[in-house]
Structure formats: C-alpha cells, structure tokens
Design a protein around this motif. Structure first.
Motif, mmCIF file in Angstrom:
data_model
loop_
_atom_site.group_PDB
_atom_site.id
_atom_site.type_symbol
_atom_site.label_atom_id
_atom_site.label_comp_id
_atom_site.label_asym_id
_atom_site.label_seq_id
_atom_site.Cartn_x
_atom_site.Cartn_y
_atom_site.Cartn_z
ATOM 1 N N PHE A 239 119.727 31.853 67.345
ATOM 2 C CA PHE A 239 120.034 32.567 68.595
ATOM 3 C C PHE A 239 119.352 31.966 69.823
ATOM 4 O O PHE A 239 119.550 32.439 70.936
ATOM 5 C CB PHE A 239 119.639 34.051 68.465
ATOM 6 C CG PHE A 239 120.175 34.698 67.215
ATOM 7 C CD1 PHE A 239 121.520 34.601 66.897
ATOM 8 C CD2 PHE A 239 119.343 35.388 66.348
ATOM 9 C CE1 PHE A 239 122.028 35.176 65.734
ATOM 10 C CE2 PHE A 239 119.840 35.960 65.185
ATOM 11 C CZ PHE A 239 121.188 35.848 64.877
ATOM 12 N N GLY A 240 118.533 30.958 69.620
ATOM 13 C CA GLY A 240 117.840 30.327 70.741
ATOM 14 C C GLY A 240 116.409 30.826 70.877
ATOM 15 O O GLY A 240 116.142 32.013 70.654
ATOM 16 N N VAL A 241 115.514 29.910 71.228
ATOM 17 C CA VAL A 241 114.126 30.309 71.513
ATOM 18 C C VAL A 241 114.163 31.130 72.801
ATOM 19 O O VAL A 241 114.768 30.707 73.788
ATOM 20 C CB VAL A 241 113.224 29.068 71.724
ATOM 21 C CG1 VAL A 241 111.812 29.484 72.120
ATOM 22 C CG2 VAL A 241 113.190 28.216 70.474
ATOM 23 N N PRO A 242 113.558 32.321 72.802
ATOM 24 C CA PRO A 242 113.588 33.120 74.032
ATOM 25 C C PRO A 242 113.005 32.343 75.224
ATOM 26 O O PRO A 242 112.065 31.567 75.069
ATOM 27 C CB PRO A 242 112.700 34.319 73.699
ATOM 28 C CG PRO A 242 112.733 34.409 72.216
ATOM 29 C CD PRO A 242 112.858 33.004 71.719
ATOM 30 N N GLN A 243 113.596 32.550 76.371
ATOM 31 C CA GLN A 243 113.102 31.961 77.616
ATOM 32 C C GLN A 243 112.806 33.133 78.558
ATOM 33 O O GLN A 243 113.454 34.168 78.443
ATOM 34 C CB GLN A 243 114.189 31.100 78.276
ATOM 35 C CG GLN A 243 114.768 30.017 77.388
ATOM 36 C CD GLN A 243 113.769 28.924 77.062
ATOM 37 O OE1 GLN A 243 112.871 28.659 77.848
ATOM 38 N NE2 GLN A 243 113.910 28.316 75.903
ATOM 39 N N PRO A 244 111.874 32.960 79.481
ATOM 40 C CA PRO A 244 111.583 34.065 80.389
ATOM 41 C C PRO A 244 112.854 34.583 81.064
ATOM 42 O O PRO A 244 113.668 33.811 81.561
ATOM 43 C CB PRO A 244 110.613 33.443 81.388
ATOM 44 C CG PRO A 244 109.934 32.383 80.587
ATOM 45 C CD PRO A 244 110.975 31.834 79.672
#
Ligand code: XCC
Length: 654
Positions: A239-244
């Motif tokens: 799902f993707g590395v969370p980004q701010p």
C-alpha cells in the motif's frame, strides 16, 4: 473537570446523548463492574479444574514461613508462578493477535505477487528491495514479481520455522543480537514461540517464574521483530510507505448528508479496497440515488490509523469512542475485522439504524451481519458492503442524529524512512541531524508513547498529560495506536504544537523542519517502526552501540489489551525502559515484581515500571533519559557555538 469520564469535549457530548437515549456504554459498565482484586494482581489461576485458585497478596509485614507456604494453589503453585504464567499468557495472546494479522497479510502479499488476486499490487518497489536485502533474497536481474514471490514465501515461512533465528532479528544492532543469543531468547518460528509458551503455562509444566519470563521475552521478540514487523513491512510494499499527510479526527468527521461508513479493527486489506470502491462512479451515483450527497469513509482504532496514514481518510475516534460513533445516530454501517471491537456494538446498534458488519471468519458477533472478506474477490466484497451502507442511509432516524461540530486537523504518516529524510533532507537522508540534536541537547531524548484507552481511567487524559510533559522537557515523542489518536484530537500532531507545548530545544528543531513534536507512526503493529527508528539512531553513531544505550523510554499509560503487554515486553527485551499505567497484572507477587521492575535490566538492558500518575511516569522517563545521557557523557548541557563566516566557510570546505 474532576469526575469527568474523558478530557475530550466531543466524547462527553456524545456520552450525554447516550445517557439521554438510555444506551449503556463501556464508560457505564466500568463503573458498575468492579475488577476482581486478586485477578487484577495476576494471582488467580484457572489453568485447571482444581481451581480457580486465588492466592492472596502477602501480608504487608511479618508474614511467617508457614503463612507464606500456605499461599498456594491446590497444585502447590506459588503466587510467583501463577502471576508469571498469567503474564506470559498475555504475551502469547498479544503475539498471536499481531502475528495472525501478519500471516493474513503475508498470504495476500504472496498471492498478489503471483498475480492471483484482484485489487492489490506491489506498490513500493524500493521498500521491496530493502526487505529482500534484509531477508537474503537475491535481487540481481530478477523481476519485481520474482523477488516479491520469494519475499512472500520467506515471510510466510517465518511463522512455521522450527529452528534457527527469525530473519529480521539481523536488523537489530549487533550487540543486541549477541545479548539475545547469550540469554537464549532469540525467537525461532513465530508460531513455535507462542505454542511453547502455551505449553509451558499448562498445569504442571514450567514452575520457575524466571524461566517463564525468559520464554515470555522470546515470544514477545517474535512479535516485535517477527509478526508485527512482517505486517508493517509487507503492508508498506502493498500500500506504500506512509508519507506525511494531513487528516482530521474526532466524531465531527461524520457527515449529516453523506453515507457514513466506519471501518474499525486492524487489518488494512479491506479498508484499502473500500477507499478505492467508495470513489467508483457507480457506487457514488448509487449513493446519490438514495438521497446522499456522497460517501464518507471514516476509521476507528488501528484500521483508521492505516488508511489515515496512507490516504488521509478521517478518523472518527479511538477505542473508547467506538460505541459513541453509533450513538451519534449518523453511522450507516460499521465494518469490523479483528481485535478491539466491543461486543456491545451490536446492542448499541439496535437503538439506532446502524448496521454492524463483521468481515473476518475469525471474528463473528451475535447480532451483526456477516459479509466475509474473501480476498480473491475483494473489490466485489468492498462494493457489496458499500451498497449495504448506502441502502441503510434512508433508514437514518433524523431526530436521533447528533454529530458534534468540528474536528481537529493533524499531520500524520511518519515512518522510520520519512524521519530519515525529513530531518536529513531529501538528498542527504540520514538520522545524523536527529542524533546531532540529541547529542547537542536540543532534543533530550526519544519517547515512544503508545497503546490503548482503558475505561477505568479518564479517557485520553493520561496520554495527554504524559506527552505534554515529555515534549515540555524536550523529549520528542513517537506515537501509535489509540495514543496517537488522543494526540490528534488534542492538537499535538500539528507543527504549531511545537511553539505551544515544547521546551525551547525541541521547539527550535521542530520549527526549523516544520515537524510536529509528536510523530504519528501508525497502528499498533507499526510499533515495529519504533524498533527500526531506534536501531537507525544506534547505527548512525554517537549514542552508544545498543538500543539500551539510547536516551529513550517507552510507555502505554492507558493500556488495556494483551497486545500491549506483548509490545511492552518486546520493548523491554529490546533494551527499553517501559512504563505502563492503569494497572499491572503481576503485582500479586513480590518476586515477579522485582524481576520485571528491577532485575530485568541486568538481563535485557530494559525493564518495566508501573505508575498510575502520568506526570510522575513522565518524570520517571525523563530521569531515565537523563541517566542514559549521563552514561553517554552528554549531561554537560549543550554548548552553543556561534559560527562566524570564516568558521562556516571552513565547515563547507570539509
Ligand atoms: Fe486496540 Fe489498535 Fe489498544 Fe487501540 S491501541 S485499543 S490494542 S486499537 Ni493498539
């Protein structure tokens, strides 16, 4: 206000509505049901049918040997054996919960890699390569798919591994790995450690509380550096590395004129598909055909943290607000998967129009509708559930609806990767600036404040009191789970909070980088991100060579779940001083208390503490951080060097 059940105005507002509507909530039941005092101290054994045996606490003073000898269960089990058994069984349950979640993710990951499953794909190739390297999977000229298949297979094999060491153990600082090996607590397979703990705590097996706690540590490490870490890592690839990202929180995120669907639980698979399906034009127009302006997806508990961190989906609230979301009368469907769902949801829903929908075959609930999330037709299931919610929208009882006004803004979506480049800059991503700021004293240290709400304490109060005190004393806070949501509601997850609440050093750093002083790292399985962040700080140098050397501490001031005990134990076993509030389930034994609160430090470099007062607890953490700073020679206070142009040029030339 004294006597209030929550420090959150919105919670109090809806609690008043619950009362007026005649609805009983966890807040009421906590007042009506008194906890069993002997069970609360951990010294009630019900592991066989000769019991339950309640072994009372020793007399405060002057207990004779004969009196002491009498304080045993029918089989002769002492208070220390009983409390240790109960405690490590909590670790086994917590580890099992995180790890069964992880197994589900690994299975879906592998099926996705093989192209067998619709709706999911490998999104973050960079992270996949990183994990492949750590797992010893060859990259070379191989395709993303080939690498992903082997990563999935290796991760799945970690559950049933019989010998050797869990592969992610090698991520820990070398000194830590050596210590674990010396103590014989390196986890083998995840399932194996849980099973062995269940065996050892069966009647008449392991009757040495120290030996039980060693296996408890091994099992907990299989959670932190095994199950939880596998969940986090594979979810990031899928799902993707969370980004701010910006988000909103509290019951005010519910909408009067839209279909409100709340996803509640822990597994992000179905919620991810719901995010996509809710934007489908066909579903949108179906919602309009029923008189709604659109679909408002909101989250609750850790499912919320997952979709918030990756998509900015609003959060309705934390653990103690789950019944209250339904009490607003505005939730058309509450979709639950596993963990932290109160059985009372089905009863509360009866008083309103809300449909409670269970989706996981492991977690059904009487009175709820079950729509199983079958991964192989995930997008269809997501749409089916959305249609159920939409069909329910016209049944909302207008006069029963009350949505509190307003919601709080926040910045979320941090990870050990984003801390890296936020502090280091995109082109020289590194933990160096964080380490330098700890070394120069602008940041005194790091605290992980995580965990649940507990209906036996004032909702959110201990989290906020502790965290405000920590940041006031220049301790940067990493947070997850329901603690993170408490911070969000109170405005601590905004860059502006730095000026309002922080000590001068931390405020300076946060303002320079535009960071909140409290960083939201995700759901409870994402506590593994804190382990990785701590390891990254160690590896960057200057702050010792093990996690136990760091000026750092952990806490769960409002914990309630067995998962929290597993998390606490893996932090302690990883070398972290960890303090819990509310209650502590081994205080029935002086020996086990001594082992966990004192002697553990000599075994793993970390230890437990128990303190109900969050302000005192914060100062115990600060004292510990100061002690570690002193041991590192960082207690001299920071020296402010004012650079003139010549010095700057000299630095630039280096
Ligand atoms: Fe559950 Fe994860 Fe605790 Fe919140 S913090 S009450 S475990 S939702 Ni995990």
């Amino acid at each position: 206000m004294p006597g209030e059940k929550s420090v959150d105005r919105v919670t109090l507002e809806i609690l008043a509505k619950a009362k007026a509507d005649g609805v009983s909530t966890a807040f009421d039941r906590a007042e009506e049901i008194k906890p069993c005092p002997i069970g609360a101290e951990g010294s009630c054994c019900k592991h066989c049918a000769m019991g339950p045996c309640r072994v009372p606490a020793p007399k405060k003073k002057g207990e004779s040997e004969t009196e002491r000898a009498k304080r045993r269960g029918v089989c002769g089990a002492t208070a220390e054996t009983i409390t240790a058994r109960n405690f490590v069984r909590m670790i086994a349950a917590g580890t099992a919960a995180h790890s069964d979640h992880a197994r589900g993710i690994a299975e879906v990951f592998l099926a996705t890699a093989k192209g067998e499953i619709p709706g999911f794909k490998i999104q973050d190739e960079q992270k996949l390569y990183q994990i492949a390297l750590d797992l010893g999977v060859e990259i070379g000229e191989r395709s993303v798919q080939e690498i992903a298949v082997e990563v999935g297979e290796k991760c799945l094999a970690e559950f049933g591994r019989q010998h050797g060491e869990l592969l992610f153990v090698k991520r820990a600082p070398l000194k830590r790995q050596e210590l674990w090996r010396k103590r014989g607590i390196v986890p083998r397979g995840i399932d194996r450690e849980v099973v062995e703990l269940m065996h050892r705590t069966h009647m008449g097996v392991d009757q040495d509380y120290r030996n039980l706690l060693l296996q408890g540590s091994r099992c907990a490490l299989a959670d932190g550096w095994g199950g939880s870490m596998i969940s986090t890592e594979l979810q990031d690839v899928l799902f993707g590395v969370p980004q701010p990202i910006g988000g909103h929180i509290n019951l005010g995120v519910l909408k009067e004129d839209e279909v409100n669907l709340v996803v509640h639980g822990h597994e992000p698979l179905l919620p991810e598909l719901m995010v996509v399906a809710s934007q489908d034009p066909e579903i949108q127009s179906y919602a309009k055909s029923k008189g709604a302006k659109g679909i408002n997806l909101a989250g609750m508990c850790c499912s919320a943290n997952e979709v918030l961190a990756r998509h900015g989906i609003p959060v309705a609230g934390n653990f103690l607000q789950q019944e209250l979301a339904i009490v607003t009368g505005a939730v058309d469907a509450m979709v639950v998967d596993v963990q932290c769902e109160m059985q009372s949801l089905a009863d509360v829903a009866k008083c309103y129009h809300t449909k409670v929908i269970t989706t996981n075959p492991r977690a059904k609930m009487q009175g709820a509708t079950h729509i199983e999330f079958e991964e192989h037709r995930g997008p269809d299931v997501a749409k089916k559930i959305l249609r159920e919610a939409i069909d329910n929208f016209p049944r909302r009882k207008g006069n029963a609806v009350h949505i509190p006004t307003g919601s709080q803004e926040m910045v979320v979506g941090f990870s050990h990767e984003t801390i890296n480049y936020l502090l280091g800059g995109l082109f020289r991503a590194s933990y160096r600036p964080l380490n330098d700021n700890i070394i120069n004293g602008r940041i005194r240290g790091i605290a992980g404040v995580v965990g649940c709400n507990n209906a036996r304490t004032v909702h959110d109060s201990a989290h906020l009191t502790m965290i405000k005190e920590l940041i006031k004393n220049d301790v940067i806070v990493l947070t997850t789970g329901c603690a993170a949501m408490a911070c969000g509601k109170a405005g601590l997850l905004t860059p502006e909070a730095a000026a309002e609440y922080c000590g001068p050093g931390l405020a300076e750093v946060c303002e320079a980088v535009g960071l909140p002083p409290v960083l939201h790292l995700g759901a409870c399985v994402d506590n593994s991100r804190i382990l990785m962040a701590a390891t990254a700080v160690v590896k960057d140098g200057g702050l010792g060579d093990d996690i136990s050397d760091l000026p750092a501490a952990g806490a769960a001031p409002e914990w309630m779940s067995e998962k929290a005990i597993a998390i606490g134990q893996y932090f302690v076993a990883s070398g972290v001083f960890t303090i819990f509030g509310t209650t502590f389930p081994i205080t029935g034994s002086e020996e086990v208390s001594k082992l966990l609160f004192e002697e553990m430090e000599g075994i793993t470099g970390g230890k437990w503490a128990f303190e109900v007062d969050p302000l005192k607890a914060a100062h115990m953490m600060i004292d510990h951080i100061n002690k570690k700073r002193k041991a590192l020679g960082l207690d001299k206070g920071r020296e402010r060097v004012l650079y003139d142009m010549a010095m700057r040029r000299e630095l630039d030339a280096v």
